[in-house]
Enzyme design. Structure first.
Site, PDB file in Angstrom:
ATOM      1  N   CYS A   1       0.861  -1.178   0.000  1.00 21.38           N
ATOM      2  CA  CYS A   1       0.000   0.000   0.000  1.00 21.38           C
ATOM      3  C   CYS A   1       0.897   1.228   0.000  1.00 21.38           C
ATOM      4  O   CYS A   1       1.746   1.387   0.889  1.00 21.38           O
ATOM      5  CB  CYS A   1      -0.889  -0.006   1.228  1.00 21.38           C
ATOM      6  SG  CYS A   1      -1.663   1.603   1.414  1.00 21.38           S
TER       7      CYS A   1
ATOM      8  N   ASN B   1       6.618   1.026 -10.992  1.00 28.65           N
ATOM      9  CA  ASN B   1       6.259   0.455 -12.290  1.00 28.65           C
ATOM     10  C   ASN B   1       4.751   0.456 -12.455  1.00 28.65           C
ATOM     11  O   ASN B   1       4.031  -0.089 -11.612  1.00 28.65           O
ATOM     12  CB  ASN B   1       6.755  -0.989 -12.404  1.00 28.65           C
ATOM     13  CG  ASN B   1       6.595  -1.528 -13.808  1.00 28.65           C
ATOM     14  OD1 ASN B   1       7.288  -1.093 -14.725  1.00 28.65           O
ATOM     15  ND2 ASN B   1       5.648  -2.444 -13.992  1.00 28.65           N
ATOM     16  N   GLU B   2       4.292   1.112 -13.497  1.00 28.89           N
ATOM     17  CA  GLU B   2       2.856   1.138 -13.816  1.00 28.89           C
ATOM     18  C   GLU B   2       1.995   1.409 -12.578  1.00 28.89           C
ATOM     19  O   GLU B   2       1.118   0.608 -12.221  1.00 28.89           O
ATOM     20  CB  GLU B   2       2.442  -0.158 -14.527  1.00 28.89           C
ATOM     21  CG  GLU B   2       3.055  -0.276 -15.899  1.00 28.89           C
ATOM     22  CD  GLU B   2       2.524  -1.458 -16.721  1.00 28.89           C
ATOM     23  OE1 GLU B   2       1.954  -2.377 -16.142  1.00 28.89           O
ATOM     24  OE2 GLU B   2       2.691  -1.435 -17.948  1.00 28.89           O
TER      25      GLU B   2
ATOM     26  N   CYS C   1      -7.091  -0.218   3.423  1.00 30.98           N
ATOM     27  CA  CYS C   1      -6.433  -0.342   4.727  1.00 30.98           C
ATOM     28  C   CYS C   1      -6.764   0.877   5.592  1.00 30.98           C
ATOM     29  O   CYS C   1      -7.256   1.894   5.095  1.00 30.98           O
ATOM     30  CB  CYS C   1      -4.919  -0.496   4.547  1.00 30.98           C
ATOM     31  SG  CYS C   1      -4.067   1.046   4.164  1.00 30.98           S
TER      32      CYS C   1
ATOM     33  N   CYS D   1      -5.338   4.249   4.409  1.00 26.22           N
ATOM     34  CA  CYS D   1      -6.036   4.841   3.259  1.00 26.22           C
ATOM     35  C   CYS D   1      -7.372   5.438   3.713  1.00 26.22           C
ATOM     36  O   CYS D   1      -7.773   6.496   3.238  1.00 26.22           O
ATOM     37  CB  CYS D   1      -6.240   3.804   2.162  1.00 26.22           C
ATOM     38  SG  CYS D   1      -4.705   3.446   1.290  1.00 26.22           S
TER      39      CYS D   1
ATOM     40  N   GLU E   1       8.074   0.657 -22.395  1.00 28.51           N
ATOM     41  CA  GLU E   1       7.984  -0.762 -22.739  1.00 28.51           C
ATOM     42  C   GLU E   1       7.274  -0.854 -24.079  1.00 28.51           C
ATOM     43  O   GLU E   1       6.154  -0.357 -24.223  1.00 28.51           O
ATOM     44  CB  GLU E   1       7.190  -1.543 -21.682  1.00 28.51           C
ATOM     45  CG  GLU E   1       7.835  -1.527 -20.320  1.00 28.51           C
ATOM     46  CD  GLU E   1       7.068  -2.330 -19.277  1.00 28.51           C
ATOM     47  OE1 GLU E   1       6.171  -3.114 -19.647  1.00 28.51           O
ATOM     48  OE2 GLU E   1       7.366  -2.142 -18.089  1.00 28.51           O
TER      49      GLU E   1
ATOM     50  N   TRP F   1      -0.183 -13.647 -18.665  1.00 31.88           N
ATOM     51  CA  TRP F   1      -1.360 -13.150 -17.938  1.00 31.88           C
ATOM     52  C   TRP F   1      -2.612 -13.819 -18.510  1.00 31.88           C
ATOM     53  O   TRP F   1      -3.672 -13.822 -17.894  1.00 31.88           O
ATOM     54  CB  TRP F   1      -1.494 -11.620 -18.080  1.00 31.88           C
ATOM     55  CG  TRP F   1      -0.275 -10.903 -17.603  1.00 31.88           C
ATOM     56  CD1 TRP F   1       0.689 -10.319 -18.378  1.00 31.88           C
ATOM     57  CD2 TRP F   1       0.154 -10.697 -16.246  1.00 31.88           C
ATOM     58  NE1 TRP F   1       1.674  -9.777 -17.601  1.00 31.88           N
ATOM     59  CE2 TRP F   1       1.365  -9.985 -16.285  1.00 31.88           C
ATOM     60  CE3 TRP F   1      -0.367 -11.055 -14.997  1.00 31.88           C
ATOM     61  CZ2 TRP F   1       2.057  -9.622 -15.131  1.00 31.88           C
ATOM     62  CZ3 TRP F   1       0.325 -10.692 -13.855  1.00 31.88           C
ATOM     63  CH2 TRP F   1       1.514  -9.988 -13.927  1.00 31.88           C
TER      64      TRP F   1
HETATM   65  C1  GAL Z   1       3.809  -4.460 -18.295  1.00 34.18           C
HETATM   66  C2  GAL Z   1       4.680  -4.432 -17.044  1.00 34.18           C
HETATM   67  C3  GAL Z   1       5.912  -5.275 -17.213  1.00 34.18           C
HETATM   68  C4  GAL Z   1       5.560  -6.614 -17.755  1.00 34.18           C
HETATM   69  C5  GAL Z   1       4.803  -6.445 -19.055  1.00 34.18           C
HETATM   70  C6  GAL Z   1       4.434  -7.746 -19.704  1.00 34.18           C
HETATM   71  O1  GAL Z   1       2.534  -4.045 -18.050  1.00 34.18           O
HETATM   72  O2  GAL Z   1       5.073  -3.122 -16.741  1.00 34.18           O
HETATM   73  O3  GAL Z   1       6.591  -5.396 -15.984  1.00 34.18           O
HETATM   74  O4  GAL Z   1       4.807  -7.279 -16.810  1.00 34.18           O
HETATM   75  O5  GAL Z   1       3.630  -5.722 -18.793  1.00 34.18           O
HETATM   76  O6  GAL Z   1       3.457  -8.422 -19.036  1.00 34.18           O
END
Ligand code: GAL
Length: 646
Positions: free
Chosen positions: A107, A141-142, A150, A153, A300, A309
């Protein structure tokens, strides 16, 4: 125009590092990004730091003239930290702490987490302050506008509301809490939206504030990190990488506190067969350029087949690696960093492919990448060229949030009309800016203001003034519906835009997936869907009327003379040809320099500079295309980008 790669030295045996760096150098890679998930290697034990391995990696790249962007690794706290302080985790909406296992499960307001995040960030910043190879920083990151439930928050949320409203009476009034006996009589009763009920069942005024709060919360975190980086590692630009996710922070506010924008760009590898689909990432790229109205980075970039995913997808088709990277450059990226150098052989993401496959044998995608690097490096002469646009589209996070909170009708979503208008103007070969609704409108000829749902009086005034002075405004349905608290205005629609549009709705019909046709004055019949404002004109002329249902014959699309300008009102959600037609009319009336007869899925961006200017002509399709422009036949292979100096 610089090409980089995302690299994870901590994933590979050291024996590979030098060979990787050599190959990068030979290929023309100019930058690597590292360390966003490497906290457990940078601080293996509480207070014990080890930068030696990262120093070695940085030095390898520096020796080869490759710059480095480092990340604060705070997205993934190490397990020793969770073990010591299990309370730092993110709490789910049912009140249970997130179970460990993936990433980003901390968090960002937890004071203990912040103490540790500050410390690793400051240690890293100090350590690399004297290292000239480190040219910039990425925070975390993102980052998303997390909904965390929590105790910290919740406290911050109450404080945020107290600062905004002062007292409970004001808050109750603003939210209309009398409905369903929801009036607060103590601050302790104020909580985030616990439970799994759909957000549409909650009070929309409360929900919009909650979305705004979550955005501010994560922005506080990124500003805190930025301040530390600037203090201890001065002179290096700071960014964070964003993406289009469900809970986006307000990028305009977020990047106010950062030096440049960076975006994670993963265009489709399988093209939709539906010609209606707005799959081109040109929209996202133009939006990223518009956030700070300056060049941006891709942090990226698609390099291989997506997977992990979800089940694996098709790899980028021949031409895509080159075409999509050059498309990003065309739309204003000055650095494109490919994710990732090599596909991971370990960990959950081993099926999200990089430039090199598990085998480490350079293949088709790598060869294409290498060719693209040569080309991108040769485009150095276009560095600093501008993308001047006559057309702008306004975007507002309040609208993005409000439409997510209250879906309007089946199949209706905020971005669609923006994307269709973008595609329509791009289809005329015009540059298009996508900018925040609070930006100045000077210099534009046409401003599209789609779905101005949550009303901001300043924006209404600016649009009105823009039209009065001779500009063209394109308004659409679901404008002027809500006040800034997300309560419905007691007015005919389009609310405060009525006068400039010269039209009002006597009723509306949310039709979901039903179709209705609209008939233009010349007899052309086009399809519309989702929403029908049943209009009556005041001063506007009718461009198209409904051709079906009980409102058959009522105006659907109108144009009004407003001062020296024009205001179009599109009272329905059209299929693409509706927007193409309105964009065509508006561009013709404004005498913009359109390219006639561009085949579908061909995109042109013009970049202009003092020394050099160029047209980037991209075939974003898997079929070859040809057309005539300025008397010259242009042929494009699938995904081919032609850079024509002008
Ligand atoms: C992005 C993320 C990366 C990696 C990539 C591929 O969203 O910032 O770390 O996970 O997706 O899944």
């Amino acid at each position: 125009m610089r090409v980089g790669v995302d690299y994870y030295p901590e994933h590979w045996d050291k024996s590979l590092w030098a060979a990787d760096a050599d190959l990068m150098k030979r290929t023309g890679v100019k930058l690597v990004r590292m360390a966003e998930f490497a906290w457990c290697r940078l601080e293996p034990r509480d207070g014990v730091f080890d930068f030696s391995w990262l120093d070695e990696a940085v030095a390898l790249f520096a020796d080869r003239g490759i710059d480095v962007v480092l990340c604060t690794p705070v997205s993934c706290p190490p397990l020793w930290l969770y073990e010591k302080h299990p309370e730092i985790v993110h709490v789910e909406k049912d009140g249970t702490p997130t179970r460990l296992g993936i990433r980003s499960h901390r968090c960002v307001t937890n004071p203990v987490f912040l103490q540790y995040a500050d410390r690793i960030t400051i240690e890293m910043a100090k350590h690399y302050a004297g290292n000239a190879a480190v040219v910039g920083w990425q925070i975390d990151n993102e980052l998303e506008a997390y909904f965390c439930y929590c105790g910290h928050c919740i406290d911050r949320y109450r404080t945020w509301l107290q600062e905004k409203y002062g007292c409970l009476e004001n808050l109750n009034r603003a939210y209309g809490n009398v409905v369903w006996s929801g009036e607060y009589s103590s601050w302790a009763q104020v909580t985030p939206p616990f439970g799994t009920l759909p957000h549409a069942w909650q009070n929309p005024a409360y929900m919009l504030d909650y979305y705004r709060f979550c955005s501010d919360n994560v922005i506080d975190f990124s500003n805190r990190q930025a301040a530390q980086l600037r203090q201890y590692c001065p002179g290096r630009p700071v960014t964070t990488n964003v993406w289009f996710c469900e809970h986006m922070p307000d990028f305009y506010k977020q990047f106010d506190g950062l030096d440049f924008i960076s975006y994670d760009n993963y265009p489709a590898t399988r093209l939709p067969s539906d010609p209606e689909s707005c799959y081109s990432h040109a929209f996202h790229l133009d939006m990223m350029r518009g956030v700070k109205r300056q060049p941006f980075w891709i942090m990226e970039q698609l390099s291989g087949g997506k997977g992990c995913w979800a089940p694996m997808e098709k790899p980028p088709l021949p031409g895509m690696i080159r075409g999509y990277a050059l498309q990003a450059f065309a739309h204003g990226a000055d650095t494109v960093v490919h994710f990732r150098w090599r596909t991971a052989n370990i960990g959950a993401e081993m099926h999200w492919h990089g430039l090199l496959d598990h085998s480490n044998v350079p293949g088709r995608r790598f060869r294409e990448f290498a060719d693209m690097c040569i080309e991108a490096n040769a485009l150095e002469k276009l560095q600093g060229t501008e993308i001047k646009a006559d057309v702008a589209i306004l975007f507002a996070f309040d609208n993005e949030y409000a439409f997510r909170i209250q879906p309007q009708t089946d199949g209706y979503y905020y971005m669609e009309q923006l994307q269709r208008l973008h595609r329509a103007f791009m289809g005329l070969g015009l540059n298009v800016d996508i900018i925040g609704q609070h930006e100045k409108l000077d210099g534009y000829r046409i401003v599209c203001a789609p779905e101005m749902y949550v009303t901001d009086a300043g924006v209404v005034e600016r649009l009105n003034e823009f039209a009065m002075k001779g500009g063209t405004v394109i308004l659409t349905t679901r404008s002027g519906v809500k006040d800034p608290n997300n309560n419905a205005l007691m007015t005919l629609l389009p609310g405060p835009y009525q006068e400039m549009a010269g039209v009002h709705a006597v009723e509306y019909a949310p039709i979901g997936w039903e179709a209705v046709s609209v008939l233009f004055g010349d007899g052309t019949e086009l399809q519309a869907k989702q929403w029908c404002d049943i209009l009556e004109t005041d001063t506007a002329e009718v461009l198209a009327s409904y051709n079906g249902d009980y409102y058959c014959g009522a105006p659907a699309i109108t144009r009004n003379a407003c001062g020296q300008g024009q205001v179009y009102y599109i009272g329905t959600v059209g299929t693409q040809p509706v927007y193409d037609r309105v964009a065509g009319m508006a561009a013709e009336k404004a005498a913009l320099p359109v390219v006639a007869g561009l085949p579908p899925r061909v995109e042109i961006v013009t970049r202009t500079g003092r020394e050099a200017s160029a047209k980037f002509i991209f075939n974003n399709d898997d079929q070859p295309k040809s057309f005539v422009m300025d008397g010259q036949e242009i042929s494009l292979a699938p995904f081919e980008m032609k850079v024509v100096l002008i």
